[in-house]
Design an enzyme around this catalytic site. Structure first.
Site, PDB file in Angstrom:
ATOM      1  N   THR A 196       0.835  -1.214   0.000  1.00 15.60           N
ATOM      2  CA  THR A 196       0.000   0.000   0.000  1.00 15.60           C
ATOM      3  C   THR A 196       0.867   1.259   0.000  1.00 15.60           C
ATOM      4  OG1 THR A 196      -1.647  -1.220   1.266  1.00 15.60           O
ATOM      5  CG2 THR A 196      -1.875   1.160   1.253  1.00 15.60           C
ATOM      6  N   VAL A 232       4.269   7.661  12.572  1.00 19.27           N
ATOM      7  CA  VAL A 232       3.216   8.072  13.521  1.00 19.27           C
ATOM      8  C   VAL A 232       2.282   9.053  12.816  1.00 19.27           C
ATOM      9  CG1 VAL A 232       2.698   9.174  15.739  1.00 19.27           C
ATOM     10  CG2 VAL A 232       4.832   7.889  15.467  1.00 19.27           C
ATOM     11  N   GLY A 259       0.325   8.726  10.183  1.00 20.82           N
ATOM     12  CA  GLY A 259       0.187   8.683   8.718  1.00 20.82           C
ATOM     13  C   GLY A 259       0.754   9.942   8.074  1.00 20.82           C
ATOM     14  N   GLY A 265      -7.281   0.039   3.018  1.00 23.80           N
ATOM     15  CA  GLY A 265      -5.820   0.059   3.192  1.00 23.80           C
ATOM     16  C   GLY A 265      -5.387   0.709   4.493  1.00 23.80           C
ATOM     17  N   ASP A 318      -0.425  -1.272  17.772  1.00 26.23           N
ATOM     18  CA  ASP A 318       0.079  -0.265  16.824  1.00 26.23           C
ATOM     19  C   ASP A 318       0.139   1.114  17.512  1.00 26.23           C
ATOM     20  OD1 ASP A 318       0.475   0.634  13.864  1.00 26.23           O
ATOM     21  OD2 ASP A 318      -1.170   1.884  14.570  1.00 26.23           O
ATOM     22  N   LYS A 337       3.456   3.623  18.450  1.00 25.72           N
ATOM     23  CA  LYS A 337       3.480   5.048  18.086  1.00 25.72           C
ATOM     24  C   LYS A 337       3.631   5.914  19.337  1.00 25.72           C
ATOM     25  CE  LYS A 337       0.717   4.267  13.919  1.00 25.72           C
ATOM     26  NZ  LYS A 337      -0.657   4.150  13.424  1.00 25.72           N
ATOM     27  N   GLY A 343      -3.659   5.115   5.395  1.00 29.74           N
ATOM     28  CA  GLY A 343      -4.078   5.129   3.994  1.00 29.74           C
ATOM     29  C   GLY A 343      -2.894   5.385   3.085  1.00 29.74           C
TER      30      GLY A 343
HETATM   31  N1  HSE Z   1      -2.927   0.421  10.786  1.00 34.41           N
HETATM   32  C1  HSE Z   1      -2.447   1.749  11.012  1.00 34.41           C
HETATM   33  C2  HSE Z   1      -3.614   2.623  11.432  1.00 34.41           C
HETATM   34  C3  HSE Z   1      -1.797   2.265   9.759  1.00 34.41           C
HETATM   35  O1  HSE Z   1      -4.762   2.181  11.249  1.00 34.41           O
HETATM   36  O2  HSE Z   1      -3.422   3.709  11.940  1.00 34.41           O
HETATM   37  C4  HSE Z   1      -1.083   3.576   9.918  1.00 34.41           C
HETATM   38  O3  HSE Z   1      -0.014   3.469  10.818  1.00 34.41           O
END
Ligand code: HSE
Length: 395
Positions: free
Chosen positions: A11, A127, A129, A182, A196, A200, A298
């Site tokens: 992605t 961190v 996106g 994605g 996750d 971060k 994304g």
């Molecule tokens: N899976 C993570 C989220 C992707 O949903 O924030 C971005 O780090």
């Protein structure tokens, strides 16, 4: 011309390719030189790709090519991403990554290697996106002592919570949608169980304090236990429920960090952050509050942060930009039991309300009483109420 290699054509990797191909003159103007993709590493076949000649399955092609000065690691996971990043840095190639698991685990070493080899290890996309947060912490906010960071740091869980509790969708269908867009990790447990967001939070805490905060030391809870009743009763007293990663630095320098669902006041800027959006609220001693907001997951939002790092790396070939992050001396973490919170409690154990301080009853539903407590230490709450109720900490 600056030549780069992309490791991983998933992605984010395909998003990096797309952005770099969209407007090369604009990118060249900002980087001070044109940027050319020389290799893409992936174990899969891409026979229909318009530039299929770029693909290789052999990392040594990249490592041994002295023309490649920047390696974009967007593979995810610890291995082989760690070995590849380390080898590239040892050769003086800069590495740009979106890989939060790798940064949270080996960031201290990779940042040090970059410094020792006149290269850079950049991780803006790890961190939030597409949100700029790493560079602000490392650069724009450095006049401040950062004493608090609270963030909605996972797009998938925020998307799921918004879909479920504002639109009435089910957990499963919301997760499936997040996957198809994605947003979700390969193993979505990393999202919904808070892992996750935990990584971060550790990255943000390490940058805020300048000392490595190990994500294993951050208590972490996910969103799977939040019920419609919780959302309803929280709403009655002016709160929403969000998965929050927090790091607070006490006057003694100890870091209090946690990732968990929290009741967030509707007056907080974090309460209006919905869908895939993330937000990070930072408090500095001179600046006060500052909030960073944008798409937290994304393809193109995340790739835009990666490409910005590639441009910065291209502007600093063989010049290390110092990242404030080193090994901590001694234990810098606050004992979780000593941390103080107010709690939102839902229980069928009627006696519990009498044994907790500062109780305010919100209501009852199907034999359960719902109330909030006054401030108390986590260890005291757990001793009295642990195993006897459902609870959510209040931010
Ligand atoms: N899976 C993570 C989220 C992707 O949903 O924030 C971005 O780090």
């Amino acid at each position: 011309m600056v030549k780069i290699a992309i490791l991983g054509y998933g992605t984010v990797g395909s998003g990096v390719y797309e952005i770099l191909k969209k407007n090369p003159p604009s990118i060249a103007k900002k980087a001070g030189d044109s940027i050319e993709i020389k290799y893409i590493l992936d174990i899969r076949e891409f026979d229909d790709h318009p530039e299929k000649h770029l693909f290789t399955k052999n990392f040594d092609d990249i490592l041994n090519d002295d023309e490649v000065s920047i390696v974009v690691e967007v593979m995810g996971g610890l291995e082989p991403a760690y070995s590849f990043s380390k080898s590239a840095l040892l050769k003086g190639k800069s590495v740009v990554t979106s890989n939060k698991e790798l940064v949270a685990t080996h960031g201290t070493e990779l940042i040090r290697l970059a410094k020792e080899h006149d290269a850079n290890y950049f991780f803006e996309a790890s961190v939030g996106g597409g949100i700029p947060i790493i560079r602000p912490l490392n650069q724009c906010l450095t006049a401040n002592e950062i004493d608090e960071v609270h963030g909605i740091l996972n797009g998938t869980t925020n998307f799921i919570l918004t879909k479920m509790f504002e639109e009435g969708a089910t957990f499963e269908s919301s997760l499936r949608e997040a996957q198809s867009l994605g947003y979700a990790e390969r193993n979505p447990e990393a999202d919904v169980e808070g892992h996750d967001a935990c990584r971060k939070t550790a990255i943000l805490a390490s940058l805020a304090t300048g000392k490595f905060v190990d994500y294993h030391d951050i208590p972490t809870e996910g969103i799977t236990k939040i019920s419609t009743a919780d959302v309803f009763f929280a709403g009655k007293i002016g709160y929403v429920i969000k998965l929050i990663g927090s790091a607070e630095v006490g006057p003694d320098g100890k870091v209090q960090a946690i990732v968990a669902p929290r009741l967030v006041s509707k007056d907080s800027q974090l309460a209006d952050v919905n869908g895939v959006f993330n937000a990070i609220l930072v408090h500095g001693d001179s600046l006060g509050d500052v909030m960073f907001y944008g798409r937290g997951a994304g393809k193109l939002p995340t790739a835009s942060a990666v490409v910005a790092d590639v441009i910065d790396a291209a502007k600093h070939i063989h010049i290390n930009k110092w990242v404030i992050w080193s090994e901590a001396e001694g234990d810098i973490m606050q004992n979780p039991g000593e941390c103080v919170y107010r709690y939102f409690v839902r229980t069928s154990n009627k006696a519990l309300a009498e044994n907790l301080p500062g109780v305010d009853v919100i209501g009852t539903l199907e034999g359960e009483t719902v109330f909030t407590t006054g401030e108390m230490k986590e260890k005291d709450f757990m001793q009295t109420a642990g195993g006897k109720c459902a609870y959510i900490r209040i931010l």
